[in-house]
Design a protein around this motif. Structure first.
Motif, PDB file in Angstrom:
ATOM      1  N   SER A   1      -0.348 -18.018 -81.149  1.00 19.93           N
ATOM      2  CA  SER A   1      -1.352 -18.839 -80.450  1.00 19.93           C
ATOM      3  C   SER A   1      -1.309 -20.304 -80.881  1.00 19.93           C
TER       4      SER A   1
ATOM      5  N   GLU B   1      -8.278 -25.654 -74.600  1.00 19.24           N
ATOM      6  CA  GLU B   1      -8.086 -24.541 -73.666  1.00 19.24           C
ATOM      7  C   GLU B   1      -8.497 -23.196 -74.262  1.00 19.24           C
ATOM      8  N   LEU B   2      -9.007 -23.227 -75.498  1.00 19.23           N
ATOM      9  CA  LEU B   2      -9.472 -22.004 -76.146  1.00 19.23           C
ATOM     10  C   LEU B   2     -10.959 -21.816 -75.905  1.00 19.23           C
ATOM     11  N   ARG B   3     -11.363 -20.595 -75.681  1.00 22.22           N
ATOM     12  CA  ARG B   3     -12.768 -20.281 -75.473  1.00 22.22           C
ATOM     13  C   ARG B   3     -13.470 -20.176 -76.815  1.00 22.22           C
TER      14      ARG B   3
ATOM     15  N   HIS C   1     -12.509 -19.204 -82.394  1.00 28.35           N
ATOM     16  CA  HIS C   1     -12.256 -19.117 -80.964  1.00 28.35           C
ATOM     17  C   HIS C   1     -11.987 -17.681 -80.543  1.00 28.35           C
ATOM     18  N   ASP C   2     -12.206 -17.429 -79.261  1.00 29.29           N
ATOM     19  CA  ASP C   2     -11.910 -16.128 -78.670  1.00 29.29           C
ATOM     20  C   ASP C   2     -10.408 -15.878 -78.814  1.00 29.29           C
TER      21      ASP C   2
ATOM     22  N   ILE D   1      -6.162 -14.218 -75.985  1.00 33.32           N
ATOM     23  CA  ILE D   1      -5.454 -15.205 -75.153  1.00 33.32           C
ATOM     24  C   ILE D   1      -4.504 -14.567 -74.148  1.00 33.32           C
TER      25      ILE D   1
ATOM     26  N   ASN E   1      -5.005 -14.557 -70.184  1.00 34.67           N
ATOM     27  CA  ASN E   1      -4.573 -15.665 -69.334  1.00 34.67           C
ATOM     28  C   ASN E   1      -3.052 -15.684 -69.447  1.00 34.67           C
TER      29      ASN E   1
ATOM     30  N   HIS F   1      -1.338 -18.625 -71.014  1.00 38.21           N
ATOM     31  CA  HIS F   1      -1.370 -18.693 -72.479  1.00 38.21           C
ATOM     32  C   HIS F   1      -0.282 -17.800 -73.081  1.00 38.21           C
TER      33      HIS F   1
ATOM     34  N   TYR G   1     -10.919 -14.922 -70.969  1.00 36.43           N
ATOM     35  CA  TYR G   1      -9.806 -15.744 -70.472  1.00 36.43           C
ATOM     36  C   TYR G   1      -9.377 -15.265 -69.085  1.00 36.43           C
TER      37      TYR G   1
ATOM     38  N   ASP H   1     -11.932 -16.661 -66.607  1.00 36.95           N
ATOM     39  CA  ASP H   1     -11.760 -18.106 -66.385  1.00 36.95           C
ATOM     40  C   ASP H   1     -10.547 -18.397 -65.519  1.00 36.95           C
ATOM     41  N   ARG H   2      -9.461 -17.714 -65.789  1.00 39.50           N
ATOM     42  CA  ARG H   2      -8.206 -18.006 -65.094  1.00 39.50           C
ATOM     43  C   ARG H   2      -8.215 -17.489 -63.649  1.00 39.50           C
TER      44      ARG H   2
END
Length: 316
Positions: free
Chosen positions: A121, A128-130, A139-140, A143, A146, A149, A213, A216-217
Motif C-alpha cells: 500500500s 486517496e486513503l479512507r 486508515h482503512d 484497499i 478499489n 489501488h 473503497y 467510493d469507487r
C-alpha cells in the motif's frame, strides 16, 4: 629498540586489532538473503490477495508462500512459530500495511532490518486513503476493493521483484503489464455492473465495514454492522440502528462474509423480521480473504467478479 621500530610495531598491532574487530562486526551483522541464481526467489506474503499478485507477476521465477488461507481474518491473525520461520526463510516479504495485519507489526519491523519487507500500500497517496471510523490517524486497510489501488499494489510488487532479481526484471515487467491490463478490464466491469442496479436500490449491507473503497469507487452506499476492523466490538445499539435502517429504507437483502461469523448479521435480520420486514441473505461475499485455492474465487480477479455478480443479482 629504536623509535622508528617502536612506531612500526605499534602500527602493526593497531592494524591487526582493527581487522579483527571488523571481522567480528561482520560476523555479528544480520545476514541478508540474496536471490539464488539457481532457483526461484523465495517470497512470503500475508494475505491471499497479495500472494496472487506475486504469482501473477513473478511466474516461474518466484516461489510464493502465503501465511493466511481462505476464510482467515487478518485483523485477528497471530503469527505462529511456523509463520515466523517462513518469514525468516523468505528473501522478500510482502504485506498489506495500514494496520491490516495489526498483530504482526513488531515482526515486520524486525524482519525489515534483515531483508526487503514491503507494504504493497506504500505508494497510494494519503489523500486517496479512507479514514478510520474513530477519527484516528490510521486508515482503512481494505484497499483491494478499489481495483485502481490494487493496480498500484501490483506495480509495487513488480518493482520490488525487479530490484531483488534484476536478471528477470524484463519478465516481471512483461507479466505485470499483462496483469495490469486484466485489472483495468476488471475495474470497468465492476463499474458497469454496479451502475446497472437502480440507484435507490444501490445499498450494500455487510457484517463489517470492509467495502468502503468499493462503495467510493463504484458508487454504491455501504453499511457494516461492525467497524473497519473485526477486532472492534458491536453492541445492541449497532444491531438496532442497522435494523431500523433496513426497515425504514425497505432494504431487501444483506450479505454475509466468508471470513466473518454469520451470527452478527443474522441478529439484524431477525430483528427486522419481528418488525414485519423480511430481509434475505443476498449471498456470501469475500472480504478479508479470497476463496479456496484452485477455485475461480481463489484469485483476486475471480474474487472481485464473484462479489460484483453476487451484489448485482441480489439488489437488481
Amino acid at each position: 629498540m629504536k623509535a622508528r621500530q617502536v612506531s612500526s610495531f605499534k602500527r602493526f598491532w593497531l592494524t591487526l586489532l582493527f581487522l579483527t574487530m571488523a571481522a567480528l562486526a561482520a560476523a555479528c551483522a544480520p545476514s541478508r538473503p540474496a536471490a539464488d541464481a539457481s532457483g526461484p526467489i523465495k517470497v512470503t506474503a500475508t494475505i491471499g490477495m497479495i500472494s496472487d499478485i506475486v504469482k501473477q507477476v513473478g511466474g516461474e521465477h518466484v516461489e510464493v508462500t502465503g501465511l493466511m488461507k481462505s476464510g482467515v481474518d487478518p485483523h485477528l491473525y497471530k503469527a505462529s512459530q511456523g509463520d515466523v520461520k517462513k518469514l525468516e526463510q523468505a528473501q522478500i516479504i510482502f504485506y498489506n500495511g495500514l494496520h491490516l495485519e495489526g498483530k504482526m507489526v513488531e515482526i515486520f519491523e524486525k524482519m525489515a532490518a534483515e531483508k526487503p519487507t514491503v507494504a504493497v500500500s506504500k505508494t497510494i497517496p494519503e489523500s486517496e486513503l479512507r479514514g478510520w471510523e474513530d477519527g484516528e490517524a490510521a486508515h482503512d486497510p481494505h484497499i483491494w476493493f478499489n481495483v485502481k489501488h490494487w493496480m498500484s499494489a501490483t506495480e509495487v510488487v513488480r518493482d520490488e521483484l525487479s530490484k531483488a532479481d534484476p536478471e528477470h526484471a524484463d519478465a516481471y515487467r512483461s507479466s505485470a503489464e499483462a496483469y495490469l491490463k486484466q485489472l483495468q478490464e476488471l475495474d470497468t466491469y465492476a463499474m458497469e455492473q454496479i451502475a446497472s442496479i437502480p440507484e435507490q436500490q444501490r445499498v450494500l449491507v455487510t457484517a463489517h465495514d470492509a467495502f468502503g473503497y468499493f462503495g467510493d469507487r463504484y458508487h454504491i452506499k455501504v453499511m457494516g454492522l461492525q467497524g473497519i476492523s473485526t477486532a472492534s466490538e458491536y453492541g445492541s445499539k449497532d444491531v438496532s440502528d442497522l435494523r431500523e435502517f433496513l426497515v425504514s429504507q425497505q432494504i431487501k437483502a444483506v450479505f454475509v462474509e466468508s471470513s466473518v461469523p454469520k451470527k452478527s448479521i443474522e441478529a439484524v435480520i431477525e430483528g427486522a423480521k419481528k418488525q414485519g420486514h423480511e430481509v434475505k441473505i443476498g449471498g456470501e461475499l469475500f472480504s478479508d480473504a479470497m476463496g479456496k485455492e484452485g477455485t475461480a474465487e481463489g484469485t483476486y480477479i475471480g474474487m472481485v467478479r464473484h462479489n460484483v455478480d453476487t451484489i448485482v443479482n441480489a439488489l437488481k
